[in-house]
Design a protein around this motif. Sequence first.
Motif, PDB file in Angstrom:
ATOM      1  N   UNK A 595     -17.516  73.162 -13.373  1.00  0.00           N
ATOM      2  CA  UNK A 595     -16.778  74.163 -12.618  1.00  0.00           C
ATOM      3  C   UNK A 595     -17.309  75.551 -12.964  1.00  0.00           C
ATOM      4  N   UNK A 596     -17.629  76.326 -11.930  1.00  0.00           N
ATOM      5  CA  UNK A 596     -18.099  77.691 -12.120  1.00  0.00           C
ATOM      6  C   UNK A 596     -17.228  78.635 -11.310  1.00  0.00           C
ATOM      7  N   UNK A 597     -16.939  79.830 -11.877  1.00  0.00           N
ATOM      8  CA  UNK A 597     -16.279  80.888 -11.117  1.00  0.00           C
ATOM      9  C   UNK A 597     -17.146  82.135 -11.207  1.00  0.00           C
ATOM     10  N   UNK A 598     -17.135  82.929 -10.125  1.00  0.00           N
ATOM     11  CA  UNK A 598     -18.076  84.041 -10.023  1.00  0.00           C
ATOM     12  C   UNK A 598     -17.558  85.344 -10.617  1.00  0.00           C
ATOM     13  N   UNK A 599     -16.365  85.327 -11.238  1.00  0.00           N
ATOM     14  CA  UNK A 599     -15.829  86.539 -11.851  1.00  0.00           C
ATOM     15  C   UNK A 599     -15.282  86.190 -13.233  1.00  0.00           C
ATOM     16  N   UNK A 600     -15.091  87.177 -14.094  1.00  0.00           N
ATOM     17  CA  UNK A 600     -14.532  86.889 -15.432  1.00  0.00           C
ATOM     18  C   UNK A 600     -13.097  86.378 -15.321  1.00  0.00           C
ATOM     19  N   UNK A 601     -12.724  85.545 -16.295  1.00  0.00           N
ATOM     20  CA  UNK A 601     -11.340  85.071 -16.335  1.00  0.00           C
ATOM     21  C   UNK A 601     -10.377  86.197 -16.707  1.00  0.00           C
ATOM     22  N   UNK A 602     -10.879  87.218 -17.381  1.00  0.00           N
ATOM     23  CA  UNK A 602     -10.106  88.441 -17.620  1.00  0.00           C
ATOM     24  C   UNK A 602     -10.490  89.413 -16.511  1.00  0.00           C
ATOM     25  N   UNK A 603      -9.719  89.429 -15.426  1.00  0.00           N
ATOM     26  CA  UNK A 603     -10.082  90.174 -14.227  1.00  0.00           C
ATOM     27  C   UNK A 603      -9.362  91.516 -14.211  1.00  0.00           C
ATOM     28  N   UNK A 604     -10.116  92.581 -14.036  1.00  0.00           N
ATOM     29  CA  UNK A 604      -9.544  93.926 -13.947  1.00  0.00           C
ATOM     30  C   UNK A 604      -9.651  94.389 -12.500  1.00  0.00           C
ATOM     31  N   UNK A 605      -8.520  94.803 -11.911  1.00  0.00           N
ATOM     32  CA  UNK A 605      -8.514  95.254 -10.524  1.00  0.00           C
ATOM     33  C   UNK A 605      -7.881  96.636 -10.454  1.00  0.00           C
ATOM     34  N   UNK A 612     -11.404  89.124  -5.198  1.00  0.00           N
ATOM     35  CA  UNK A 612     -11.469  87.682  -4.910  1.00  0.00           C
ATOM     36  C   UNK A 612     -12.331  86.970  -5.945  1.00  0.00           C
ATOM     37  N   UNK A 613     -11.815  85.837  -6.435  1.00  0.00           N
ATOM     38  CA  UNK A 613     -12.592  84.945  -7.305  1.00  0.00           C
ATOM     39  C   UNK A 613     -12.924  83.694  -6.504  1.00  0.00           C
ATOM     40  N   UNK A 614     -14.210  83.294  -6.538  1.00  0.00           N
ATOM     41  CA  UNK A 614     -14.658  82.091  -5.839  1.00  0.00           C
ATOM     42  C   UNK A 614     -15.120  81.062  -6.862  1.00  0.00           C
ATOM     43  N   UNK A 615     -14.622  79.817  -6.713  1.00  0.00           N
ATOM     44  CA  UNK A 615     -14.994  78.718  -7.600  1.00  0.00           C
ATOM     45  C   UNK A 615     -15.987  77.806  -6.895  1.00  0.00           C
ATOM     46  N   UNK A 616     -16.790  77.072  -7.668  1.00  0.00           N
ATOM     47  CA  UNK A 616     -17.751  76.129  -7.089  1.00  0.00           C
ATOM     48  C   UNK A 616     -17.972  74.980  -8.056  1.00  0.00           C
ATOM     49  N   UNK A 617     -18.518  73.882  -7.520  1.00  0.00           N
ATOM     50  CA  UNK A 617     -18.872  72.720  -8.332  1.00  0.00           C
ATOM     51  C   UNK A 617     -17.900  71.577  -8.235  1.00  0.00           C
ATOM     52  N   UNK A 618     -16.629  71.823  -7.793  1.00  0.00           N
ATOM     53  CA  UNK A 618     -15.624  70.759  -7.723  1.00  0.00           C
ATOM     54  C   UNK A 618     -15.474  70.265  -6.289  1.00  0.00           C
ATOM     55  N   UNK A 644      -0.568  86.315 -14.862  1.00  0.00           N
ATOM     56  CA  UNK A 644      -1.331  85.164 -15.333  1.00  0.00           C
ATOM     57  C   UNK A 644      -1.335  84.105 -14.236  1.00  0.00           C
ATOM     58  N   UNK A 645      -2.521  83.571 -13.916  1.00  0.00           N
ATOM     59  CA  UNK A 645      -2.679  82.614 -12.828  1.00  0.00           C
ATOM     60  C   UNK A 645      -3.422  81.390 -13.352  1.00  0.00           C
ATOM     61  N   UNK A 646      -3.271  80.272 -12.616  1.00  0.00           N
ATOM     62  CA  UNK A 646      -3.898  79.014 -13.030  1.00  0.00           C
ATOM     63  C   UNK A 646      -4.720  78.465 -11.865  1.00  0.00           C
ATOM     64  N   UNK A 647      -5.985  78.073 -12.165  1.00  0.00           N
ATOM     65  CA  UNK A 647      -6.854  77.371 -11.220  1.00  0.00           C
ATOM     66  C   UNK A 647      -7.008  75.933 -11.691  1.00  0.00           C
ATOM     67  N   UNK A 648      -6.683  74.975 -10.788  1.00  0.00           N
ATOM     68  CA  UNK A 648      -6.873  73.550 -11.080  1.00  0.00           C
ATOM     69  C   UNK A 648      -7.931  73.029 -10.116  1.00  0.00           C
ATOM     70  N   UNK A 649      -9.063  72.575 -10.668  1.00  0.00           N
ATOM     71  CA  UNK A 649     -10.174  72.056  -9.860  1.00  0.00           C
ATOM     72  C   UNK A 649     -10.293  70.556 -10.079  1.00  0.00           C
ATOM     73  N   UNK A 650     -10.495  69.818  -8.970  1.00  0.00           N
ATOM     74  CA  UNK A 650     -10.542  68.355  -9.033  1.00  0.00           C
ATOM     75  C   UNK A 650     -11.952  67.854  -8.771  1.00  0.00           C
ATOM     76  N   UNK A 651     -12.364  66.862  -9.601  1.00  0.00           N
ATOM     77  CA  UNK A 651     -13.620  66.149  -9.441  1.00  0.00           C
ATOM     78  C   UNK A 651     -13.261  64.676  -9.299  1.00  0.00           C
ATOM     79  N   UNK A 652     -12.995  64.225  -8.076  1.00  0.00           N
ATOM     80  CA  UNK A 652     -12.460  62.882  -7.919  1.00  0.00           C
ATOM     81  C   UNK A 652     -11.097  62.827  -8.573  1.00  0.00           C
ATOM     82  N   UNK A 653     -10.973  61.974  -9.587  1.00  0.00           N
ATOM     83  CA  UNK A 653      -9.713  61.880 -10.318  1.00  0.00           C
ATOM     84  C   UNK A 653      -9.726  62.713 -11.595  1.00  0.00           C
ATOM     85  N   UNK A 654     -10.757  63.538 -11.777  1.00  0.00           N
ATOM     86  CA  UNK A 654     -10.863  64.386 -12.958  1.00  0.00           C
ATOM     87  C   UNK A 654     -10.486  65.816 -12.565  1.00  0.00           C
ATOM     88  N   UNK A 655      -9.848  66.539 -13.489  1.00  0.00           N
ATOM     89  CA  UNK A 655      -9.449  67.918 -13.208  1.00  0.00           C
ATOM     90  C   UNK A 655      -9.857  68.835 -14.348  1.00  0.00           C
TER      91      UNK A 655
END
Length: 753
Positions: A595-605, A612-618, A644-655
Amino acid sequence: MRKTSSYNHIFAIAIALMSLGTNAISAQVLNKPVAADNPNLAGNSAWTAACASDSFNEYFVNFTWSPPLVASDNEFVLELSDANGNFGSPVELARLDDKNATFDFEFEFQVPNDVRGESYKMRVRSTNPAKTSPPSDAYPMHFVDFSSPLLISQDGSGDIPPGGSIQLCGAGDVTLEPHNISNADTYIYNWYRSGTLLAEKGASITVSTPGMYYVELDYGSVCSGSANTLSNTIEISTGTSSGIALNGADDVGLCAGDAYQLEANISGIGLTYTWYKDGSVVSGPTLEQTTFDINTSVSGFEGSYEVEVDGPSACLERSASVTIRNLGDFEVTRENDANIVLLPSQTTTLSASSTAASPSYQWYKDGSPITSATNSSLEISEIGDYHVRVIETGGGCSASPVDSPTTTVEAPESFEFVVEYAGAYTSCQSADVTLSLLRINAVSDTGAKTDVTSELESTFTYQWMHDGSPVSGETSKTMTISNFENNGGYSLTGTVDSFNAASNGLAVTMSASTTLSISANGTVLCEGADAIRFDTSETLGGETFEWLRDGEVIDTTTENITATEVGVYQLRILTHDCPIVSNELEVRAFDESLLSIDRPEELIIVEGDTETITASGAESYQWFDAENNLLGAQDSYGFQEEGEYLLVASFGNCTVSRVINVTYRDLFAIPNVITANGDGINDLWVLPNSYSRQDDVLVTIYDERGKEVFSQTNYENNWPQSVTQFNKLNMIFYYRVTREGESLKQGTITVIR
């Protein structure tokens, strides 16, 4: 001593500029490079011309520049102009990335091996910021890649004339060029005539004026002498052409014992004559010997004769040749194959040729003369051994008859065909194949084979066979098969007169058109998830098959297998003529780094903006807020509020889960004054959160002498530390903030105590 003084002067300027504050810092100044001495050579001084070679190619130039400091990722590049001092396509000589805080240093470089000229210039370019110095003074530069004496000859043939002299007759000229140097046209030359430098500069010179000619490579005003390329000397002289020739015919036939005299067309007092046979001297040089007698009583008198004449004020000339032939010595050549296969209904023609001046022919069969067969060719329809006898009838010579080689004409016992694949063919891979007749062999009763393809291929009738049965309509010399249903063994048969012929067999195996595919309910293997199950597009009942992992067979009985290990899976069905192979599916081990995200997990706005944060790989994604409310199910989400926010990415039955912390950006300016007096107010240099506590942001601080005193990523707003010593009430520091080498901010910090 020179470098230290210059460095101190430049650094004093840098300190003075920094003491005036950020706005007073001027742009960098790059000075022109200057030739410098070689520190590796004792007692050396700065070079004035670069005469490089394979044995020595080490040069230095000195370069100085003025602050402020360049970017940390800056590189200084030394560049070379063309031979005229132009920088339209500069050549890089050297590149340094460790001199970004050094204001006086030297480049070491090598002269490129294609450099030859008198007006080369150099300059220095910085990459960040992008600046270019003025060009240097012009310097002669030559790469001396050839340093041996040149050798010159006529047309560069390599044949240096005896005595180094060439004589020109009449209004002729001669071209001289070196013959012992590769790529001669890439060099510049100095040509001389009797010590006078000529205007020609190319690899060759065409001359007609008498004189002593020699050449050297032009390596410029400084480097030419040390290269030692001065050539041999060729003397050009002139004379008058006499037009020498031999009287009489230029082709003469003689018999043994005949008398014949060659005679030159020019005679004169003081001329010498040299006679040649086949390029070798047979007489002379002899004064005024204008004739030469051919001795026909000795073997080998035939040949090519010439005469050469020389004398005062006359050119050394050789005549055209006269050919003397031996009429009693001739050859007979057979002009057909040594072995001929003749069918009962066929005829063929035998022929021969001879070098005899007036030949007569007599053909023989099986050793006996054939009545009225007295021409150079003979048409036959019977088998046997044939040759022709030739007699010389002209010139009054008594010569022995000469027989041609024997031609054996025989009837075949049988014929055989040889067939092959036409073009590229690979079993179980080619989509079609063409079979073709390669050769027809006639087989004698002794088993000897003769290739008769060219004579008989148009005479036979043909029939292609498939597994022993005739193929309808296939009656030519070639056949194309393009359907796997026609796999099998193929051969070619044929008939001519009463003969039947058959070929070797060729196997044709092409793969079926069935497409076999496999699919799976997932491709990522993780602990606790459902098993990965493979399905196929074809029913495997009644088939012989193999399941493979990484090319190795793992199962031959189970129609639907389950993946328990990572690897590349594939199915192969073996029941058909050619195996049917499926696509490949790769099963990977679960890895959170997928799983990759294109911005830091500590996001300053910025408050009021959306980032916007974009995820890839799942395979799928879910975004939740702190109260576990589902915000979205796309691969990206736009954040507008702190929290505080949560991203849950799925790979088949894996998260995989990632926590995203969003904070508003500090908008205050970077301070340029702090009071480090320990009262707890403005004691530390505090940066906005867009620069502090960032893993990819580097904060570097220099003292007023340009020395680095602090450098840190993920800056904790903790400078100056309590241990930092200040030796004056007011001190000025210089800072730079960079991200991945790119400058973000720079300026000064005044510390008041």
